[in-house]
Design an enzyme around this catalytic site. Structure first.
Site, PDB file in Angstrom:
ATOM      1  N   ARG A 118       0.856  -1.194   0.000  1.00 49.18           N
ATOM      2  CA  ARG A 118       0.000   0.000   0.000  1.00 49.18           C
ATOM      3  C   ARG A 118       0.890   1.242   0.000  1.00 49.18           C
ATOM      4  NH1 ARG A 118      -2.370   1.168   5.464  1.00 49.18           N
ATOM      5  NH2 ARG A 118      -0.942   2.918   5.339  1.00 49.18           N
ATOM      6  N   HIS A 168      -3.743   4.743   4.551  1.00 48.48           N
ATOM      7  CA  HIS A 168      -4.841   3.763   4.617  1.00 48.48           C
ATOM      8  C   HIS A 168      -6.101   4.326   3.953  1.00 48.48           C
ATOM      9  CE1 HIS A 168      -7.700   0.849   6.126  1.00 48.48           C
ATOM     10  NE2 HIS A 168      -8.374   1.824   6.693  1.00 48.48           N
ATOM     11  N   TYR A 177       3.410   6.134  11.326  1.00 51.74           N
ATOM     12  CA  TYR A 177       3.753   4.782  11.774  1.00 51.74           C
ATOM     13  C   TYR A 177       4.639   3.993  10.807  1.00 51.74           C
ATOM     14  CZ  TYR A 177      -0.437   3.873   8.933  1.00 51.74           C
ATOM     15  OH  TYR A 177      -1.363   3.836   7.923  1.00 51.74           O
TER      16      TYR A 177
HETATM   17  C1  LIG Z   1     -15.158  -5.631  11.417  1.00 58.53           C
HETATM   18  C2  LIG Z   1     -14.298  -4.405  11.296  1.00 58.53           C
HETATM   19  N1  LIG Z   1     -13.388  -4.139  12.250  1.00 58.53           N
HETATM   20  C3  LIG Z   1     -12.613  -3.044  12.138  1.00 58.53           C
HETATM   21  C4  LIG Z   1     -12.748  -2.191  11.072  1.00 58.53           C
HETATM   22  C5  LIG Z   1     -11.872  -0.971  10.952  1.00 58.53           C
HETATM   23  N2  LIG Z   1     -10.916  -1.160   9.859  1.00 58.53           N
HETATM   24  C6  LIG Z   1     -11.107  -0.578   8.663  1.00 58.53           C
HETATM   25  S1  LIG Z   1      -9.907  -0.991   7.566  1.00 58.53           S
HETATM   26  C7  LIG Z   1      -9.117  -1.943   8.701  1.00 58.53           C
HETATM   27  C8  LIG Z   1      -7.830  -2.655   8.343  1.00 58.53           C
HETATM   28  C9  LIG Z   1      -8.006  -3.633   7.248  1.00 58.53           C
HETATM   29  O1  LIG Z   1      -6.767  -4.145   6.858  1.00 58.53           O
HETATM   30  P1  LIG Z   1      -6.656  -5.125   5.652  1.00 58.53           P
HETATM   31  O2  LIG Z   1      -7.623  -6.249   5.827  1.00 58.53           O
HETATM   32  O3  LIG Z   1      -5.227  -5.485   5.517  1.00 58.53           O
HETATM   33  O4  LIG Z   1      -7.174  -4.273   4.404  1.00 58.53           O
HETATM   34  P2  LIG Z   1      -6.525  -2.939   3.789  1.00 58.53           P
HETATM   35  O5  LIG Z   1      -7.162  -1.783   4.488  1.00 58.53           O
HETATM   36  O6  LIG Z   1      -5.062  -2.999   4.001  1.00 58.53           O
HETATM   37  O7  LIG Z   1      -6.912  -2.963   2.346  1.00 58.53           O
HETATM   38  C10 LIG Z   1      -9.790  -1.940   9.916  1.00 58.53           C
HETATM   39  C11 LIG Z   1      -9.340  -2.667  11.123  1.00 58.53           C
HETATM   40  C12 LIG Z   1     -13.743  -2.509  10.104  1.00 58.53           C
HETATM   41  N3  LIG Z   1     -13.916  -1.749   9.016  1.00 58.53           N
HETATM   42  N4  LIG Z   1     -14.488  -3.622  10.227  1.00 58.53           N
END
Ligand SMILES: Cc1ncc(C[n+]2csc(CCOP(=O)(O)OP(=O)(O)O)c2C)c(N)n1
Ligand SMILES: [Mg+2]
Length: 370
Positions: free
Chosen positions: A265, A269, A278
């Site tokens: 990425r 985010h 971070y």
């Molecule tokens: C069930 C849930 N818990 C927490 C969140 C908050 N949240 C949004 S994105 C994220 C991280 C996701 O990481 P990843 O699966 O690696 O996907 P990326 O964002 O890197 O594409 C979190 C914890 C959420 N959207 N849904």
């Protein structure tokens, strides 16, 4: 006393290995012969154009958010090849089940840039795709759509339809129970679904090393009896070929696959994040050397199939398309306020009716900012 050096009989109960596939290296050089189909430069140009289109959309969307014309936005900068590679391997009648960072694939599937702007602008009509009518909407709850994907695949099985599902989620999602349950269920029933893990090394501020002690995320498939493999997620050929093979297997009754696309990425985010808090710039800079667009462009240039004029034309066409879509989004009148209340119940409960009446009455006396 009997002395013995004998050990209990022990044999290997299981053995597995996780492969990693790459065709195109970061310099745009082929390190393995391309599978038939992908060797056709016309195909490669189409994939390249899809990557560039996605990146243009991301750039515009971030600019729109920064100027207050779009909600919080999750860019796919640097990982476009995962969604483009996966979506381009699908047939139109298959079903794409994205999380929230897969617009590069949604665009390939025929979701329009205007619909994407609408969604990210907070208008649910953006999820009512005019193109791929049966693709699932964006999924923000992490990992929950893995179970939906298995469910869609089960429906195909029960209806004896020769269709398959491609679901994409992140490295972080693989720590969720939903994903483990979906793998397990799909494995048992040999469902026609391909789970693509878009491992971009970060889950907001949680690095991959803190996500799991497992050497690869693909090996999480093994526990569910599903083949798992890694591909270079910045090599659109590698993603496309792996998903195409998995879909072929799924249609032939061979069941589920898990493909971990290893990418990075490059952006924050979302627009609500500041990744410099971070992770350090040197890491990001190093990963810019591996991004997916530059390597495919270098490959096409070396083939003699891409030049400055082609690039100019593509950028101009793409910009014109995205600008027109953003203008169309901005010109879209908001939905009537009543629609917030209208579609959950066949017969509206009294308390919801009271809320609706209150909202309409207050809107009638409060000017809405346009
Ligand atoms: C069930 C849930 N818990 C927490 C969140 C908050 N949240 C949004 S994105 C994220 C991280 C996701 O990481 P990843 O699966 O690696 O996907 P990326 O964002 O890197 O594409 C979190 C914890 C959420 N959207 N849904
Ligand atoms: Mg991630």
């Amino acid at each position: 006393m009997i002395e013995t050096t004998a050990r209990p009989a022990r044999r290997e109960s299981a053995h597995f290995e996780i492969g990693y596939t790459r065709y195109l290296d970061p310099d745009g050089k082929l390190v393995a012969p391309l599978p038939p189909g992908l060797a056709d430069p016309v195909r490669a140009i189409a994939l390249y154009s899809a990557l560039v289109r996605a990146r243009s959309f991301d750039q515009k969307a971030v600019a729109m958010q920064r100027t207050g014309r779009l909600g919080t936005y999750a860019s796919s900068l640097g990982q476009e090849a995962v969604a483009v590679g996966a979506a381009s391997a699908m047939r139109p009648e298959d079903v794409f089940v994205p999380s929230f960072r897969e617009h590069a694939g949604q665009l390939v599937r025929g979701v329009t840039p205007r619909e994407l702007f609408l969604y990210w602008g907070g208008d649910e009509r953006g999820n009512d795709f005019s193109g791929p009518r049966e693709d699932l909407p964006n999924c923000v709850p992490i990992g929950s759509h893995a179970a939906h994907a298995a469910g869609v695949a089960l429906a195909f099985r029960l209806r004896r339809e020769p269709r398959a599902v491609v679901a994409i989620f992140g490295d972080g999602a693989t720590s969720k129970g939903d994903v483990a349950e979906a793998f397990n269920f799909a494995g048992v029933w040999k469902l026609p679904v391909v789970f693509v893990i878009s491992n971009n090394q970060w889950a907001i501020s949680v690095p991959r090393r803190n996500q799991s002690a497992a050497e690869t995320l693909a090996q999480k498939a093994i526990a569910a009896g599903i083949p798992g493999e890694q591909v270079d997620g910045n090599d659109v050929f590698a993603v496309h070929a792996a998903v195409a093979a998995a879909l072929e297997r799924a249609r032939a009754g061979g069941g589920t696959s898990v493909i971990e696309a290893v990418t990075y990425r490059l952006g924050d985010h979302t627009t609500a994040d500041d990744a410099s808090r971070y992770r350090n710039d040197a890491e990001v800079k190093a990963h810019w050397q591996e991004e997916p667009i530059k390597r495919l462009e270098a490959y096409l240039v070396a083939l003699g199939r891409w030049g400055k004029d082609d690039q100019e034309r593509l950028l101009q066409e793409t910009k014109a398309e995205i600008d027109a879509a953003s203008a169309a989004y901005l010109a879209t009148a908001p939905q009537a306020l009543a629609t917030i209340f209208d579609f959950t119940y066949a017969n509206m409960p009294a308390d919801l009716q009271r809320q609706k009446d209150g909202a309409l009455a207050s809107a009638a006396t409060t000017p809405v900012k346009g």
